[in-house]
Design a protein around this motif. Structure first.
Motif, PDB file in Angstrom:
ATOM      1  N   SER A 184      28.631  36.892  35.209  1.00 61.48           N
ATOM      2  CA  SER A 184      28.337  36.412  36.968  1.00 61.48           C
ATOM      3  C   SER A 184      30.231  37.269  36.579  1.00 61.48           C
ATOM      4  CB  SER A 184      28.727  34.757  36.486  1.00 61.48           C
ATOM      5  OG  SER A 184      27.988  34.020  36.118  1.00 61.48           O
ATOM      6  N   ILE A 188      30.668  39.428  40.001  1.00 58.60           N
ATOM      7  CA  ILE A 188      32.283  38.961  41.384  1.00 58.60           C
ATOM      8  C   ILE A 188      32.789  40.184  41.466  1.00 58.60           C
ATOM      9  CG2 ILE A 188      33.799  37.417  41.320  1.00 58.60           C
ATOM     10  CD1 ILE A 188      32.025  35.235  40.114  1.00 58.60           C
ATOM     11  N   VAL A 192      34.561  42.454  44.589  1.00 57.46           N
ATOM     12  CA  VAL A 192      35.732  42.801  45.066  1.00 57.46           C
ATOM     13  C   VAL A 192      36.247  43.357  44.912  1.00 57.46           C
ATOM     14  CG1 VAL A 192      38.069  41.441  44.470  1.00 57.46           C
ATOM     15  CG2 VAL A 192      36.064  40.054  44.137  1.00 57.46           C
TER      16      VAL A 192
END
Length: 235
Positions: A184, A188, A192
């Protein structure tokens, strides 16, 4: 000049051939007698007495040969012992408080010893092999956890094994959670970083770097095959 032949003590011929199979099971190559087995199946028991006796002899010989071939195939399918389990067994056998006097007969060095860990028989097999997980979990179970034993000094010995230890299932649950969280975080972080980088050339570099990171993660944290790793990273 000393010979490097590990089978120098074996008689030339079938004994040495058998020793080579012991060292390299992949060269266990035998005949299957396909035509003879097919003829045995097709035989209806017709013919004169002499022919029938010959058929029965061939059938009995084939039965013994096929049975031995199947048994050998099943034996070769057994896994080699895990190095961790082999080390544990060596420590157990030479624990003077548990075993008393170590084995001193012909089978004394069968499983190796504490002073000579690698001096064990090359044809050892295990009937209940340890479950093989991904490389990361395997490394944690076999290597990293031993360095954390200092944290277990206040733990009571297991009633089943008599020593302080841990269960593989518990460690594998922890590594499962670590890998899930890591998967995960990689996604992410990728989103970003792409959001924060305005330059298109830099974004391409970021995509390439994360693509390599995903490939390495698949190899280290999963049991994905080569084709699966290639398919995922190429799409």
């Amino acid at each position: 000049m000393a010979s490097n032949d590990p089978l120098a003590d074996r008689v030339k011929g079938y004994p040495k051939r058998a020793g080579q199979i012991e060292l390299r099971p992949e060269v266990a190559i035998f005949r299957r007698f396909g035509a003879l087995n097919a003829e045995n199946l097709l035989s209806k028991g017709t013919g004169d007495q002499h022919q029938l006796q010959l058929v029965y002899r061939i059938r009995e010989t084939l039965k013994l040969y096929n049975k031995a071939l199947i048994q050998q195939s099943q034996i070769l399918a057994y896994s080699e012992p895990n190095q961790w389990d082999l080390t544990y067994l060596q420590n157990f056998l030479q624990n003077k408080y548990v075993m008393g006097v170590p084995f001193s007969g012909p089978d004394g060095s069968l499983w190796g010893s504490v002073p000579a860990r690698k001096n064990y028989s090359p044809d050892l097999i295990t009937l209940t092999p340890r479950q093989r997980e991904d490389p990361f979990s395997g490394w944690v179970v076999e290597k990293a956890i031993t360095r954390l034993f200092c944290c277990l000094r206040f733990k009571k010995p297991s009633r089943k094994h008599g020593v302080i230890g841990y269960e593989d299932a518990t460690v594998l649950k922890i590594t499962y959670w670590i890998m899930s969280i890591l998967a995960s975080l990689i996604l992410i972080a990728f989103i970003v970083v792409l959001y924060c980088v305005p330059s298109m050339p830099t974004r391409l570099d970021v995509i390439s770097a994360f693509n390599v990171l995903i490939s390495v993660s698949l190899i280290a944290f999963t049991n994905a095959k080569r084709a699966e790793v290639f398919a995922i990273t190429a799409t």
